[in-house]
Design an enzyme around this catalytic site. Structure first.
Site, PDB file in Angstrom:
ATOM      1  N   HIS A  38       0.846  -1.198   0.000  1.00 45.97           N
ATOM      2  CA  HIS A  38       0.000   0.000   0.000  1.00 45.97           C
ATOM      3  C   HIS A  38       0.877   1.243   0.000  1.00 45.97           C
ATOM      4  O   HIS A  38       2.016   1.229   0.482  1.00 45.97           O
ATOM      5  CB  HIS A  38      -0.903   0.033   1.234  1.00 45.97           C
ATOM      6  CG  HIS A  38      -2.068  -0.899   1.154  1.00 45.97           C
ATOM      7  ND1 HIS A  38      -3.073  -0.755   0.219  1.00 45.97           N
ATOM      8  CD2 HIS A  38      -2.402  -1.986   1.909  1.00 45.97           C
ATOM      9  CE1 HIS A  38      -3.967  -1.718   0.391  1.00 45.97           C
ATOM     10  NE2 HIS A  38      -3.585  -2.477   1.402  1.00 45.97           N
ATOM     11  N   GLU A 109      -9.173   3.036  -3.136  1.00 43.96           N
ATOM     12  CA  GLU A 109      -9.213   4.063  -4.180  1.00 43.96           C
ATOM     13  C   GLU A 109      -8.410   5.295  -3.811  1.00 43.96           C
ATOM     14  O   GLU A 109      -7.763   5.921  -4.674  1.00 43.96           O
ATOM     15  CB  GLU A 109     -10.658   4.445  -4.478  1.00 43.96           C
ATOM     16  CG  GLU A 109     -10.806   5.396  -5.645  1.00 43.96           C
ATOM     17  CD  GLU A 109     -12.246   5.618  -6.045  1.00 43.96           C
ATOM     18  OE1 GLU A 109     -12.475   6.306  -7.070  1.00 43.96           O
ATOM     19  OE2 GLU A 109     -13.159   5.106  -5.349  1.00 43.96           O
TER      20      GLU A 109
END
Length: 306
Positions: A38, A109
């Protein structure tokens, strides 16, 4: 039970932090060190900032000697499939054959917006994931001297020499996972060495494993070829006071962790793992460690469970 340490460095960790955890995990006898992939923290500042998953694992490949290394999971939206196959194969060679690739659709997102990464609709993300799995495994599995080609709706590979070759053949283990009821089990049946269900109840995990069995039957594959695993937050203490202190340090309610994760004293923890194994058939657990400065936590878990 195969026990693996799983970290979320986007929440606030640099390479040196991850190196300390990986080395401690290796010395304590854990089977693997995994990290998320991430670029943005889910709450908090995330300082000092994100670290790239495969750059991190490349460094750790040279600074560890036994422990397996991988992602849970990389996002198919982050990288093109050909360069991803090259990166993972190279890190596999750098580690002497200790790498595993977890690959998923991507879901967060906000991190895509924060770093200029396209975020297509879910159906397209699944389509891209399927093509990436086809290409990555196809490149790795191409015999020396032969060429690989692929033509899909989203990616085309033409006359590739399919290099470099990873140490592990026909390629590093591929992990597919998640809670999708149809396409996720089908992709696992086609490509996965392991299927992982993160942060779910025993009932949800057992149901998802049954879907994988059904997908394997439809694909003509033996479901026993696929390792079954879970990921859960871990919070162990020698005493009840230490359990509560560790839960407080990561901002979690200890009773909620006991109900949904893996929390408690060593005896509680061992009993809970036994229940998981009996009710779901798991043979591998990713222990999500959220306080990366608490190395005593890893050593405590290892002392009682290894």
């Amino acid at each position: 039970m195969d026990l693996r340490i799983f970290t979320e460095p986007q929440q606030g960790a640099d390479y040196d932090d991850l190196l300390r955890v990986a080395r401690t995990a290796e010395e304590a006898g854990f089977d693997a060190f995994f990290r998320s992939d991430h670029y943005l923290a889910m709450g908090g500042s995330g300082e000092p900032g994100p670290t790239d998953a495969w750059l991190t694992l490349a460094g750790l490949a040279r600074e560890t000697s036994r422990i397996r290394l991988g992602t849970l999971v990389s996002s198919a939206t982050f990288r093109l499939p050909g360069p991803l196959a090259v990166s993972v194969a190279q890190v596999d060679r750098m580690s002497g054959g200790r790498v595993e690739l977890g690959l998923g659709t991507g879901w967060f997102e906000a991190e895509h917006a924060a770093y200029g990464i396209p975020f297509p609709p879910l159906r397209e993300r699944f389509d891209r994931l399927a093509e990436q799995l086809e290409i990555v495994t196809g490149l790795w599995g191409t015999l020396p001297g032969e060429r690989f080609g692929y033509s899909g709706d989203h990616y085309t590979v033409t006359d590739s020499p399919a290099l470099p070759k990873p140490v592990q053949q026909p390629g590093p283990p591929v992990i597919v996972g998640g809670k999708g009821r149809r396409r996720t089990p089908a992709l696992a049946a086609r490509f996965a060495s392991e299927f992982n269900v993160p942060f779910s109840s025993m009932e949800e995990v057992a149901a998802q494993f049954r879907r994988v069995d059904e997908a394997c039957a439809a694909a003509g594959r033996d479901p026993e070829e696929i390792v079954r695993s879970i990921a859960q937050v871990v919070c162990m203490g020698r005493t009840e006071e230490q359990v509560r202190a560790r839960a407080l340090a990561i901002g979690r309610d200890v009773d909620e962790l006991r109900a949904t994760g893996l929390a408690g004293t060593p005896d509680e923890f061992a009993d809970r793992l036994g229940q998981w194994a009996e009710r779901t058939g798991i043979t591998r657990v990713y222990l999500q460690v959220l306080d990366l400065g608490d190395l005593d936590h890893l050593e405590l878990i290892a002392a009682h469970l290894r």
